[in-house]
Design an enzyme around this catalytic site. Structure first.
Site, PDB file in Angstrom:
ATOM      1  N   HIS A  79      -7.866  33.791 -38.023  1.00 26.15           N
ATOM      2  CA  HIS A  79      -7.530  32.863 -39.108  1.00 26.15           C
ATOM      3  C   HIS A  79      -8.264  31.539 -38.948  1.00 26.15           C
ATOM      4  O   HIS A  79      -8.766  30.978 -39.928  1.00 26.15           O
ATOM      5  CB  HIS A  79      -6.017  32.613 -39.172  1.00 26.15           C
ATOM      6  CG  HIS A  79      -5.229  33.847 -39.470  1.00 26.15           C
ATOM      7  ND1 HIS A  79      -3.853  33.878 -39.420  1.00 26.15           N
ATOM      8  CD2 HIS A  79      -5.617  35.111 -39.804  1.00 26.15           C
ATOM      9  CE1 HIS A  79      -3.434  35.104 -39.720  1.00 26.15           C
ATOM     10  NE2 HIS A  79      -4.486  35.860 -39.949  1.00 26.15           N
ATOM     11  N   HIS A 263      -5.720  38.204 -48.139  1.00 30.85           N
ATOM     12  CA  HIS A 263      -5.591  37.934 -46.711  1.00 30.85           C
ATOM     13  C   HIS A 263      -6.545  38.809 -45.901  1.00 30.85           C
ATOM     14  O   HIS A 263      -7.133  38.352 -44.915  1.00 30.85           O
ATOM     15  CB  HIS A 263      -4.162  38.141 -46.210  1.00 30.85           C
ATOM     16  CG  HIS A 263      -4.051  37.844 -44.743  1.00 30.85           C
ATOM     17  ND1 HIS A 263      -3.957  36.562 -44.250  1.00 30.85           N
ATOM     18  CD2 HIS A 263      -4.111  38.663 -43.663  1.00 30.85           C
ATOM     19  CE1 HIS A 263      -3.944  36.600 -42.931  1.00 30.85           C
ATOM     20  NE2 HIS A 263      -4.027  37.865 -42.548  1.00 30.85           N
ATOM     21  N   ASP A 267      -9.361  37.630 -43.222  1.00 29.02           N
ATOM     22  CA  ASP A 267      -9.626  38.207 -41.894  1.00 29.02           C
ATOM     23  C   ASP A 267     -11.081  38.645 -41.756  1.00 29.02           C
ATOM     24  O   ASP A 267     -11.728  38.407 -40.725  1.00 29.02           O
ATOM     25  CB  ASP A 267      -8.739  39.431 -41.663  1.00 29.02           C
ATOM     26  CG  ASP A 267      -7.310  39.079 -41.271  1.00 29.02           C
ATOM     27  OD1 ASP A 267      -7.041  37.915 -40.916  1.00 29.02           O
ATOM     28  OD2 ASP A 267      -6.456  39.987 -41.315  1.00 29.02           O
ATOM     29  N   HIS A 290      -9.547  44.741 -38.253  1.00 23.65           N
ATOM     30  CA  HIS A 290     -10.245  44.014 -37.189  1.00 23.65           C
ATOM     31  C   HIS A 290     -11.238  44.877 -36.412  1.00 23.65           C
ATOM     32  O   HIS A 290     -12.304  44.416 -36.030  1.00 23.65           O
ATOM     33  CB  HIS A 290      -9.229  43.391 -36.230  1.00 23.65           C
ATOM     34  CG  HIS A 290      -8.338  42.383 -36.867  1.00 23.65           C
ATOM     35  ND1 HIS A 290      -8.822  41.259 -37.498  1.00 23.65           N
ATOM     36  CD2 HIS A 290      -6.992  42.340 -37.006  1.00 23.65           C
ATOM     37  CE1 HIS A 290      -7.814  40.564 -37.980  1.00 23.65           C
ATOM     38  NE2 HIS A 290      -6.686  41.198 -37.701  1.00 23.65           N
TER      39      HIS A 290
END
Length: 305
Positions: A79, A263, A267, A290
């Site tokens: 973030h 969001h 990321d 991720h």
């Protein structure tokens, strides 16, 4: 017009619990010289405990992005990395006195608010920005899930992302960023999310110890009982919780109908910064997370060497 490199005009500090460890940490984002990049310093370990925020140092992508080198690790950097990227910050040294960056409100908004509301927030430096420019496309795929991140050469950077969790609540959501989109108002304020049925499992496996009803969108995919809601309220140490008609826990109000996709874009922008700088590329992602994000950052970094 050639953009200049930028750093913060002064030091900014933030304090809070880490999402996964529950440990309170304090971070300070400090100005740094031209060509410094983004580095983290574990002040609880020592003045020289510095680690570069680059793909080669990624050590874990289990529900957040962790970088490690020797005995230095910093968790949940995505973030902050996204905030610095979206706000056009090239060079900073981030001091942190514990292992995990605080989750704050679950988005990049606290960083944005602090730096944008201050006249000294972000300052130009006397050197041109060095963009990462690809000679050819890079694509990372997960054949099992169908996920991919595709990065193609382009004159104007852009990101297009689609999420599909096979969820009747979320549906299929998309999000977009290019320089005409104000990151601070459209992307950076979007919070992390979790499915209700995952939360007890995560708590029981020593994850999201710092989770609370103020820093996550909770998706209630399956019917839940009052007993389950009561147990969830107890986990979060809050009064009784309820479920909204659209299938979200009533702990918070959505900032956008597609806040979850936005969001995930937040990321992605943070994770791809680990390629070593600002991409001058068109990024297209499907079911991004991720692991695939940081693999793509590593592939870009490798292709430029």
């Amino acid at each position: 017009m050639q953009l200049k490199q930028q750093t913060v005009g002064k030091s900014y500090s933030f304090e809070g619990k880490g999402l996964h460890t529950g440990k309170v940490s304090r971070i300070t984002v400090n100005p740094a010289p031209v060509d410094y990049g983004i580095r983290f310093r574990r002040t609880d370990i020592g003045e020289d405990a510095i680690i570069d925020a680059v793909a080669g140092n990624v050590s874990s992508t289990a529900r957040s992005t962790t970088i490690s080198k020797d005995d230095i690790s910093v968790m949940t950097i995505e973030h902050l990395m996204s905030a610095l990227t979206g706000m056009g910050v090239d060079n900073v040294l981030v001091d942190i006195d514990n292992v995990e960056v605080p989750i704050l409100d679950g988005s990049a908004k606290p960083y944005i608010d602090a730096m944008w509301q201050d006249g000294k927030g972000i300052v130009e430096q006397d050197a041109p920005r060095k963009y990462l420019e690809l000679a050819s496309s890079v694509e990372i795929k997960n054949e099992e899930t169908g996920a991919y991140v595709r990065i193609e050469p382009a004159d104007v950077p852009s990101f297009d992302l689609t999420i599909d969790f096979n969820s009747k609540v979320l549906g299929v959501q998309s999000a977009h960023w290019d320089p005409s989109v104000t990151y601070a108002e459209e992307i950076g304020i979007c919070r992390t999310f979790v499915f209700f049925h995952e939360i007890e499992y995560l708590f029981n496996n020593n994850l999201i110890k710092g989770g609370d009803v103020d820093n996550a969108v909770v998706i209630v995919e399956h019917p839940v009982s009052q007993e389950q809601l009561g147990r969830m309220a107890s986990l979060f140490n809050v009064p009784m919780l309820g479920v909204r008609p659209d299938g979200y826990l009533d702990n918070i109000t959505l900032r956008f109908p597609n806040e979850c996709a936005r969001h995930k874009l937040l990321d992605l922008m943070g994770d791809l910064r680990l390629a070593g700088g600002f991409l001058k590329a068109r990024v297209t992602a499907y079911k991004a997370g991720h692991t695939i994000n940081t693999r793509a950052a590593a592939a870009v970094s490798k292709s430029l060497k």
